[in-house]
Scaffold this motif. Structure first.
Motif, PDB file in Angstrom:
ATOM      1  N   ASP A   1       4.031 -18.817  -9.501  1.00 23.02           N
ATOM      2  CA  ASP A   1       3.221 -18.821 -10.715  1.00 23.02           C
ATOM      3  C   ASP A   1       3.501 -17.615 -11.603  1.00 23.02           C
ATOM      4  OD1 ASP A   1       1.507 -21.226 -10.192  1.00 23.02           O
ATOM      5  OD2 ASP A   1       1.008 -20.047  -8.409  1.00 23.02           O
ATOM      6  N   ARG A   2       3.764 -16.457 -10.948  1.00 20.60           N
ATOM      7  CA  ARG A   2       4.059 -15.262 -11.725  1.00 20.60           C
ATOM      8  C   ARG A   2       5.065 -14.395 -10.974  1.00 20.60           C
ATOM      9  NH1 ARG A   2       0.110 -11.340 -12.583  1.00 20.60           N
ATOM     10  NH2 ARG A   2      -1.270 -12.205 -10.965  1.00 20.60           N
ATOM     11  N   VAL A   3       5.918 -13.728 -11.727  1.00 21.25           N
ATOM     12  CA  VAL A   3       6.819 -12.715 -11.190  1.00 21.25           C
ATOM     13  C   VAL A   3       6.443 -11.397 -11.839  1.00 21.25           C
ATOM     14  CG1 VAL A   3       9.202 -11.952 -10.913  1.00 21.25           C
ATOM     15  CG2 VAL A   3       8.669 -14.401 -10.898  1.00 21.25           C
ATOM     16  N   VAL A   4       6.183 -10.374 -11.019  1.00 24.65           N
ATOM     17  CA  VAL A   4       5.766  -9.082 -11.551  1.00 24.65           C
ATOM     18  C   VAL A   4       6.773  -8.012 -11.138  1.00 24.65           C
ATOM     19  CG1 VAL A   4       3.335  -9.721 -11.600  1.00 24.65           C
ATOM     20  CG2 VAL A   4       4.290  -8.653  -9.547  1.00 24.65           C
ATOM     21  N   GLU A   5       6.708  -6.865 -11.787  1.00 26.24           N
ATOM     22  CA  GLU A   5       7.718  -5.820 -11.576  1.00 26.24           C
ATOM     23  C   GLU A   5       7.419  -4.914 -10.395  1.00 26.24           C
ATOM     24  OE1 GLU A   5       8.593  -3.596 -15.044  1.00 26.24           O
ATOM     25  OE2 GLU A   5       9.222  -5.337 -16.232  1.00 26.24           O
ATOM     26  N   THR A   6       6.142  -4.714 -10.074  1.00 22.24           N
ATOM     27  CA  THR A   6       5.806  -3.733  -9.048  1.00 22.24           C
ATOM     28  C   THR A   6       5.060  -4.368  -7.876  1.00 22.24           C
ATOM     29  OG1 THR A   6       3.647  -3.125  -9.963  1.00 22.24           O
ATOM     30  CG2 THR A   6       5.590  -1.991 -10.856  1.00 22.24           C
ATOM     31  N   ASN A   7       5.177  -3.730  -6.720  1.00 28.94           N
ATOM     32  CA  ASN A   7       4.454  -4.190  -5.535  1.00 28.94           C
ATOM     33  C   ASN A   7       2.950  -4.062  -5.725  1.00 28.94           C
ATOM     34  OD1 ASN A   7       6.935  -4.599  -4.292  1.00 28.94           O
ATOM     35  ND2 ASN A   7       6.948  -2.580  -3.332  1.00 28.94           N
ATOM     36  N   ALA A   8       2.524  -2.993  -6.390  1.00 28.36           N
ATOM     37  CA  ALA A   8       1.095  -2.768  -6.627  1.00 28.36           C
ATOM     38  C   ALA A   8       0.500  -3.899  -7.460  1.00 28.36           C
ATOM     39  CB  ALA A   8       0.884  -1.422  -7.326  1.00 28.36           C
TER      40      ALA A   8
ATOM     41  N   PRO B   1      13.345  -6.104   4.704  1.00 29.62           N
ATOM     42  CA  PRO B   1      13.862  -5.564   5.968  1.00 29.62           C
ATOM     43  C   PRO B   1      12.832  -4.690   6.671  1.00 29.62           C
ATOM     44  CG  PRO B   1      15.527  -5.410   4.262  1.00 29.62           C
ATOM     45  CD  PRO B   1      14.269  -5.839   3.585  1.00 29.62           C
ATOM     46  N   VAL B   2      12.877  -4.697   8.001  1.00 21.87           N
ATOM     47  CA  VAL B   2      11.904  -3.970   8.805  1.00 21.87           C
ATOM     48  C   VAL B   2      11.839  -2.492   8.413  1.00 21.87           C
ATOM     49  CG1 VAL B   2      11.382  -3.216  11.150  1.00 21.87           C
ATOM     50  CG2 VAL B   2      12.116  -5.569  10.738  1.00 21.87           C
ATOM     51  N   GLY B   3      12.985  -1.897   8.131  1.00 24.00           N
ATOM     52  CA  GLY B   3      13.015  -0.481   7.808  1.00 24.00           C
ATOM     53  C   GLY B   3      12.285  -0.112   6.532  1.00 24.00           C
ATOM     54  N   ALA B   4      12.010  -1.087   5.679  1.00 22.83           N
ATOM     55  CA  ALA B   4      11.329  -0.808   4.407  1.00 22.83           C
ATOM     56  C   ALA B   4       9.827  -1.027   4.485  1.00 22.83           C
ATOM     57  CB  ALA B   4      11.911  -1.686   3.294  1.00 22.83           C
ATOM     58  N   CYS B   5       9.320  -1.554   5.604  1.00 26.68           N
ATOM     59  CA  CYS B   5       7.912  -1.951   5.682  1.00 26.68           C
ATOM     60  C   CYS B   5       6.955  -0.768   5.592  1.00 26.68           C
ATOM     61  CB  CYS B   5       7.662  -2.732   6.968  1.00 26.68           C
ATOM     62  SG  CYS B   5       8.318  -4.419   6.943  1.00 26.68           S
ATOM     63  N   GLY B   6       7.276   0.347   6.243  1.00 26.65           N
ATOM     64  CA  GLY B   6       6.388   1.501   6.200  1.00 26.65           C
ATOM     65  C   GLY B   6       6.195   2.051   4.801  1.00 26.65           C
ATOM     66  N   PRO B   7       7.266   2.362   4.081  1.00 24.53           N
ATOM     67  CA  PRO B   7       7.102   2.871   2.713  1.00 24.53           C
ATOM     68  C   PRO B   7       6.368   1.893   1.791  1.00 24.53           C
ATOM     69  CG  PRO B   7       9.310   3.341   3.512  1.00 24.53           C
ATOM     70  CD  PRO B   7       8.665   2.459   4.540  1.00 24.53           C
ATOM     71  N   VAL B   8       6.617   0.612   1.941  1.00 22.24           N
ATOM     72  CA  VAL B   8       5.941  -0.365   1.083  1.00 22.24           C
ATOM     73  C   VAL B   8       4.454  -0.432   1.434  1.00 22.24           C
ATOM     74  CG1 VAL B   8       5.749  -2.823   0.518  1.00 22.24           C
ATOM     75  CG2 VAL B   8       7.993  -1.717   0.578  1.00 22.24           C
ATOM     76  N   ALA B   9       4.121  -0.359   2.731  1.00 21.56           N
ATOM     77  CA  ALA B   9       2.714  -0.355   3.131  1.00 21.56           C
ATOM     78  C   ALA B   9       1.987   0.831   2.516  1.00 21.56           C
ATOM     79  CB  ALA B   9       2.602  -0.321   4.649  1.00 21.56           C
ATOM     80  N   GLN B  10       2.627   1.986   2.519  1.00 24.31           N
ATOM     81  CA  GLN B  10       2.037   3.178   1.915  1.00 24.31           C
ATOM     82  C   GLN B  10       1.839   2.988   0.412  1.00 24.31           C
ATOM     83  OE1 GLN B  10       4.453   6.703   2.290  1.00 24.31           O
ATOM     84  NE2 GLN B  10       2.720   8.079   1.966  1.00 24.31           N
ATOM     85  N   GLU B  11       2.791   2.318  -0.218  1.00 23.81           N
ATOM     86  CA  GLU B  11       2.720   2.103  -1.667  1.00 23.81           C
ATOM     87  C   GLU B  11       1.597   1.159  -2.064  1.00 23.81           C
ATOM     88  OE1 GLU B  11       5.516   0.151  -5.206  1.00 23.81           O
ATOM     89  OE2 GLU B  11       6.275   0.339  -3.153  1.00 23.81           O
ATOM     90  N   ILE B  12       1.423   0.083  -1.309  1.00 23.91           N
ATOM     91  CA  ILE B  12       0.449  -0.945  -1.708  1.00 23.91           C
ATOM     92  C   ILE B  12      -0.961  -0.672  -1.201  1.00 23.91           C
ATOM     93  CG2 ILE B  12       2.254  -2.712  -1.819  1.00 23.91           C
ATOM     94  CD1 ILE B  12       1.195  -3.835   0.843  1.00 23.91           C
ATOM     95  N   ALA B  13      -1.112   0.226  -0.231  1.00 24.72           N
ATOM     96  CA  ALA B  13      -2.413   0.438   0.416  1.00 24.72           C
ATOM     97  C   ALA B  13      -3.566   0.651  -0.566  1.00 24.72           C
ATOM     98  CB  ALA B  13      -2.314   1.601   1.402  1.00 24.72           C
ATOM     99  N   PRO B  14      -3.418   1.495  -1.596  1.00 30.30           N
ATOM    100  CA  PRO B  14      -4.560   1.725  -2.498  1.00 30.30           C
ATOM    101  C   PRO B  14      -4.915   0.522  -3.357  1.00 30.30           C
ATOM    102  CG  PRO B  14      -2.897   3.476  -2.674  1.00 30.30           C
ATOM    103  CD  PRO B  14      -2.267   2.348  -1.949  1.00 30.30           C
ATOM    104  N   HIS B  15      -4.044  -0.464  -3.407  1.00 27.53           N
ATOM    105  CA  HIS B  15      -4.239  -1.591  -4.319  1.00 27.53           C
ATOM    106  C   HIS B  15      -4.661  -2.877  -3.599  1.00 27.53           C
ATOM    107  CE1 HIS B  15      -2.196   0.981  -7.251  1.00 27.53           C
ATOM    108  NE2 HIS B  15      -1.281   1.205  -6.313  1.00 27.53           N
ATOM    109  N   LEU B  16      -4.819  -2.820  -2.295  1.00 25.10           N
ATOM    110  CA  LEU B  16      -5.171  -4.013  -1.526  1.00 25.10           C
ATOM    111  C   LEU B  16      -6.650  -4.337  -1.676  1.00 25.10           C
ATOM    112  CD1 LEU B  16      -3.168  -3.202   1.731  1.00 25.10           C
ATOM    113  CD2 LEU B  16      -2.645  -5.034   0.093  1.00 25.10           C
ATOM    114  N   ALA B  17      -6.944  -5.625  -1.791  1.00 24.40           N
ATOM    115  CA  ALA B  17      -8.326  -6.067  -1.917  1.00 24.40           C
ATOM    116  C   ALA B  17      -9.009  -6.050  -0.554  1.00 24.40           C
ATOM    117  CB  ALA B  17      -8.368  -7.479  -2.504  1.00 24.40           C
TER     118      ALA B  17
END
Length: 313
Positions: free
Chosen positions: A55-62, A76-92
């Motif tokens: 339905d939508r394509v956005v530029e950022t993970n947040a 990839p598994v190696g990227a999961c930690g940094p992405v989790a840190q990035e999205i954490a403040p924005h999770l519902a």
């Protein structure tokens, strides 16, 4: 009246074979009210937009996870930690956060410290795939009659685990729940070690001085073709797999080397009985895989993917 979708908003971070197949299946079956995707590469995001399968394509993970009640990391598994840190403040609050990596212990360790207590973390591994990658490679039937393994951490919310299981069943998968450590040991022998062997055999064939590359391509028998298919898998993903599941892989590699030594001795001694017994036993394993519907007895040539919703034969 049609039933309400299982999730209000599905956010997909990463859009290759698995992410694209999830999007296509979820859209076809109405499992999410809205599907939002993002990817690191602008070229990938542009292609997903062109395909029109979300339905939508956005530029950022947040931006992708904002308001989502299901977030799946298809990276990839190696990227999961940094992405989790990035999205954490924005999770519902109440959102289910998951992934699709083929190593689970490392994902738990990498992601859990960053995720807030208000969300439900349920790692997952759909045991399905092809050698293809990229946003064009996915198809809705990829998960039909394949297994998806959920590895919730201790104390995970049971309703969240059940709801994520229902989502994967909706995509056609069979669902199993186990611990992350057990998953990693099982997959080391059923997936990771075979990939390591395939990469090695294909590399060995390439390096043989007495055999030209054209002969390898021209006279490749079915076994070698299967190895080349496996060895064509995404190198970034498999680099991360071997680095993050090295203990289990090394354990299985040790077992394999012992078995290989036994076969080497049998060939050297001309022990046909030992070889026949070994091949008979392994043949039975192949027949068992076919009997439970995890593969077909037919050759790969001419196979078509099972239709979404089809039952096992």
């Amino acid at each position: 009246m049609s039933s309400a979708p299982l999730f209000r908003k599905l956010a997909l971070i990463g859009f290759g074979l698995i992410g694209g197949s999830i999007a296509r299946g979820a859209k076809a079956l109405g499992l999410a009210g809205e599907i939002v995707a993002t990817a690191r590469s602008p070229q990938t995001r542009a292609r997903v937009q062109e395909l029109g399968i979300v339905d939508r394509v956005v530029e950022t993970n947040a931006e992708a996870v904002d308001g989502a009640d299901l977030v799946i990391l298809c990276i990839p598994v190696g990227a999961c930690g940094p992405v989790a840190q990035e999205i954490a403040p924005h999770l519902a609050p109440g959102a289910i956060v998951s992934d699709v990596g083929s190593v689970k212990g490392a994902v738990l360790k990498a992601m859990a410290p960053y995720l807030p207590e208000s969300v439900h973390f349920v790692p997952a591994h759909p045991v399905a795939g092809t050698e293809n990658s990229g946003p064009d490679s996915g198809f809705a039937e990829l998960f039909v009659n394949r297994w998806c393994i959920l590895t919730p951490p201790e104390g995970a919310n049971a309703d969240a685990v059940d709801k994520l299981g229902a989502f994967w069943r909706g995509l056609g998968a069979n669902v199993e729940v186990m611990t992350a450590d057990h998953h990693d040991l099982v997959l080391a022998v059923t997936s990771h070690l075979p990939h390591l062997i395939a990469y090695t055999i294909v590399s060995t064939a390439e390096e043989l001085e007495g055999v030209t590359q054209s002969e390898v391509l021209k006279f490749s028998a079915g076994g070698f073709r299967d190895f080349t298919r496996i060895a064509a898998s995404d190198p970034t993903m498999w680099r991360d797999v071997f680095l993050t599941n090295k203990d289990a892989v090394l354990e299985m590699l040790g077992e394999f080397q012992e078995d290989l030594s036994k076969l080497t001795r049998a060939i050297r001694r001309g022990d046909g009985d030992a070889l026949f017994e070994h091949f008979t036993r392994t043949r039975a394993i192949r027949r068992g895989i076919v009997q439970i519907g995890q593969d077909e007895a037919a050759a790969d040539f001419g196979r078509r993917p099972k239709q979404l919703g089809a039952k096992a034969e």
